[in-house]
Design an enzyme around this catalytic site. Sequence first.
Site, PDB file in Angstrom:
ATOM      1  CG  ASP A  46      -1.776  -1.253   1.299  1.00  0.00           C
ATOM      2  OD1 ASP A  46      -2.244  -1.716   0.247  1.00  0.00           O
ATOM      3  OD2 ASP A  46      -1.905  -1.794   2.414  1.00  0.00           O
ATOM      4  N   GLY A  73       1.611   2.868  -2.631  1.00  0.00           N
ATOM      5  CA  GLY A  73       1.274   3.665  -3.812  1.00  0.00           C
ATOM      6  C   GLY A  73       2.044   3.201  -5.043  1.00  0.00           C
ATOM      7  CE  LYS A  74       3.420  -2.657  -4.266  1.00  0.00           C
ATOM      8  NZ  LYS A  74       2.889  -2.317  -2.946  1.00  0.00           N
ATOM      9  N   GLY A  82      -4.571  -5.001  -4.017  1.00  0.00           N
ATOM     10  CA  GLY A  82      -5.671  -4.209  -4.574  1.00  0.00           C
ATOM     11  C   GLY A  82      -5.210  -2.857  -5.041  1.00  0.00           C
ATOM     12  CG  HIS A  83      -4.114  -1.738  -8.595  1.00  0.00           C
ATOM     13  ND1 HIS A  83      -3.560  -2.982  -8.543  1.00  0.00           N
ATOM     14  CD2 HIS A  83      -4.536  -1.567  -9.855  1.00  0.00           C
ATOM     15  CE1 HIS A  83      -3.627  -3.537  -9.738  1.00  0.00           C
ATOM     16  NE2 HIS A  83      -4.223  -2.695 -10.547  1.00  0.00           N
ATOM     17  CB  THR A 104      -6.313 -10.741   1.596  1.00  0.00           C
ATOM     18  OG1 THR A 104      -5.733 -11.852   0.895  1.00  0.00           O
ATOM     19  CG2 THR A 104      -5.299  -9.618   1.698  1.00  0.00           C
ATOM     20  NE  ARG A 116       8.093 -31.335  -4.062  1.00  0.00           N
ATOM     21  CZ  ARG A 116       9.072 -31.934  -3.421  1.00  0.00           C
ATOM     22  NH1 ARG A 116      10.189 -32.203  -4.033  1.00  0.00           N
ATOM     23  NH2 ARG A 116       8.929 -32.282  -2.151  1.00  0.00           N
ATOM     24  CD  GLN A 152       1.098  -8.928  -1.894  1.00  0.00           C
ATOM     25  OE1 GLN A 152       1.895  -9.639  -2.440  1.00  0.00           O
ATOM     26  NE2 GLN A 152      -0.131  -8.776  -2.359  1.00  0.00           N
ATOM     27  CB  THR A 202       2.208 -12.105   1.423  1.00  0.00           C
ATOM     28  OG1 THR A 202       1.270 -12.777   0.564  1.00  0.00           O
ATOM     29  CG2 THR A 202       3.430 -11.663   0.627  1.00  0.00           C
ATOM     30  NE  ARG A 207      -7.587  -6.793   6.796  1.00  0.00           N
ATOM     31  CZ  ARG A 207      -6.619  -7.696   6.819  1.00  0.00           C
ATOM     32  NH1 ARG A 207      -6.397  -8.401   7.914  1.00  0.00           N
ATOM     33  NH2 ARG A 207      -5.862  -7.908   5.767  1.00  0.00           N
ATOM     34  NE  ARG A 257      -4.252   0.205   3.452  1.00  0.00           N
ATOM     35  CZ  ARG A 257      -4.401   0.885   2.311  1.00  0.00           C
ATOM     36  NH1 ARG A 257      -4.039   2.142   2.234  1.00  0.00           N
ATOM     37  NH2 ARG A 257      -4.906   0.293   1.261  1.00  0.00           N
ATOM     38  CG  ASP A 287      -0.624  14.505  -0.246  1.00  0.00           C
ATOM     39  OD1 ASP A 287       0.201  13.580  -0.392  1.00  0.00           O
ATOM     40  OD2 ASP A 287      -1.851  14.339  -0.359  1.00  0.00           O
ATOM     41  N   GLY A 289       5.408  11.856  -4.035  1.00  0.00           N
ATOM     42  CA  GLY A 289       3.949  11.833  -4.220  1.00  0.00           C
ATOM     43  C   GLY A 289       3.299  12.866  -3.319  1.00  0.00           C
TER      44      GLY A 289
HETATM   45  P1  IMP Z   1      -2.104 -12.877   2.347  1.00  0.00           P
HETATM   46  O1  IMP Z   1      -1.187 -12.322   1.303  1.00  0.00           O
HETATM   47  O2  IMP Z   1      -3.563 -12.738   2.014  1.00  0.00           O
HETATM   48  O3  IMP Z   1      -1.710 -14.278   2.734  1.00  0.00           O
HETATM   49  O4  IMP Z   1      -1.887 -12.010   3.677  1.00  0.00           O
HETATM   50  C1  IMP Z   1      -0.648 -12.034   4.387  1.00  0.00           C
HETATM   51  C2  IMP Z   1      -0.340 -10.667   4.971  1.00  0.00           C
HETATM   52  O5  IMP Z   1      -0.053  -9.762   3.921  1.00  0.00           O
HETATM   53  C3  IMP Z   1      -1.503 -10.035   5.753  1.00  0.00           C
HETATM   54  O6  IMP Z   1      -0.954  -9.279   6.813  1.00  0.00           O
HETATM   55  C4  IMP Z   1      -2.157  -9.117   4.738  1.00  0.00           C
HETATM   56  O7  IMP Z   1      -2.843  -8.056   5.362  1.00  0.00           O
HETATM   57  C5  IMP Z   1      -0.922  -8.638   3.994  1.00  0.00           C
HETATM   58  N1  IMP Z   1      -1.213  -8.219   2.608  1.00  0.00           N
HETATM   59  C6  IMP Z   1      -1.467  -9.028   1.558  1.00  0.00           C
HETATM   60  N2  IMP Z   1      -1.652  -8.294   0.446  1.00  0.00           N
HETATM   61  C7  IMP Z   1      -1.490  -7.009   0.801  1.00  0.00           C
HETATM   62  C8  IMP Z   1      -1.523  -5.778   0.066  1.00  0.00           C
HETATM   63  O8  IMP Z   1      -1.719  -5.732  -1.149  1.00  0.00           O
HETATM   64  N3  IMP Z   1      -1.303  -4.651   0.805  1.00  0.00           N
HETATM   65  C9  IMP Z   1      -1.027  -4.678   2.130  1.00  0.00           C
HETATM   66  N4  IMP Z   1      -0.980  -5.807   2.851  1.00  0.00           N
HETATM   67  C10 IMP Z   1      -1.199  -6.964   2.187  1.00  0.00           C
END
Ligand code: IMP
Length: 470
Positions: free
Chosen positions: A12, A14-15, A39-40, A145, A159, A244, A259, A340, A342, A370, A453
């Site tokens: 998150d 801002g990629k 997510g974006h 997630t 495998r 991530q 992750t 959720r 942050r 900003d 940014g």
């Molecule tokens: P998972 O990738 O769903 O297994 O989640 C593992 C951890 O990575 C958790 O703490 C999620 O909140 C975090 N996470 C997964 N994807 C993102 C993302 O795109 N942005 C921020 N945190 C993420």
Amino acid sequence: MTVTIVGTQFGDEGKGGMVDVWSGTADVVVRYQGGDNAGHTVVHDDAAADGGTVSASATDSSIQTSTEYALSLVPSGAVRGKTGVLGNGCVVNPETLFAEIDALRDRGLDPDVRVAERAHVILPYHRVLDGSEEEAKGELAVGTTGNGIGPAYEDKAARRGVRIGDLLDPAVLRERLEYVVPHKRALADVHGVETGAAFAVEELYEQYRRYGERLAEDGMTVDAGAFLADRLDAGEKLMLEGAQGTHLDIDHGTYPYVTSSNPTAGGATTGSGLGPGVVGEGEIVGIAKAYLSRVGTGPLPTELGFVEGQTPAGGGDPDAGELADDIREAGGEYGTVTGRPRRIGWLDLPQLRHAARVNGLTGITLNHVDTLAGLDTVRAAHSYELDGAERSTVPAATERWAACEPQYREFEGWSEADWAAIAAEGYDALPANARTYVEYVSEAIDVPVYAVGVGPDRARTVIVEDPFEG
Ligand code: IMP
């Protein structure tokens, strides 16, 4: 040439916005890891001619008049007329993929999305088991997630995964499912969860065979490494987009609160099929926020306030809850995928130094400058104190990391400003105190600043250097 974009914190950062800013010059945008956990929001300006313009932002609130698409798999570049590739390092949920492509087609766009035959498939049982595993972990839950990411990578490593290429061959698909599904049923039994259609070979076979047919009909599958090498040989420019962030990396992050893939730059080679030399010859740009945010559990030494259910016991700073709330609101700090709130913290330089080394950063973007406007004082953890000694980077053991005491530097704040005008004018137009802060960060991690940014869209990005031109 290649430009690799990586998150330096917890995702998150801002990629997506920076990919949008720089992918104008790119021909192909590649995602190399993760799945629909990332997510974006892609914003499509209907008023613009011929397909409109798009910009990507995780947190935009000021461009609501345009059409927004919440995308989690399709690279935003694909919406801008670039070829978007999901590399072999990704885990792909075909249901999400086709829903996103269909939503874009409904808007009259024609995204060119390719998927690596070697990428792994997220199946319905992965999502069920993601939830049940988290529940079983109790206090140790990661706060995933819930999209089946971990369980899909788990099958890959064991495998017993199903790959995108397997969907194209019904006999292979059936064979894979017949082996793996009983394993999953047994695990569901351990977790005490019901097994229904998500664990039924025949249903899964029919559904995923049809996904395979569509992938084949639409000519979407590629041998990613060969495909990308050909495009490079043809003189095209490739952008490799990490999802991530460094501290969610399974090897270099706050394990086990991570992750299940490698968002760091090494993942750009293993997850795309391009050699390390190819990626290393290009630019590797780290994206950071001017403060910190994190969704899910795990340590965050500079945390302000706390978020129920996410901040670990004893973590955070309850006295700074109001400040955390202000930053959260100003920065729109709510998960794009899960919604959720942050967790919020001051910028953490030991974490950024770790990210600079692990990724071999050649440049950095500092976003959300900003968002901090209006604060009298801005703080940044310059180092940690641990066991009476100062350290400038993060300890490898997560529990030791949680015990680190941030040693702060304080900076005079800066006021709200006309950020679009500043972005148009260039770096020197930034408020002097903001420049002091940005330059401090750059020097502290020894990485040059490529952009700052100052708002959620392209028009509010101060460009210092275009990595494709560098
Ligand atoms: P998972 O990738 O769903 O297994 O989640 C593992 C951890 O990575 C958790 O703490 C999620 O909140 C975090 N996470 C997964 N994807 C993102 C993302 O795109 N942005 C921020 N945190 C993420």
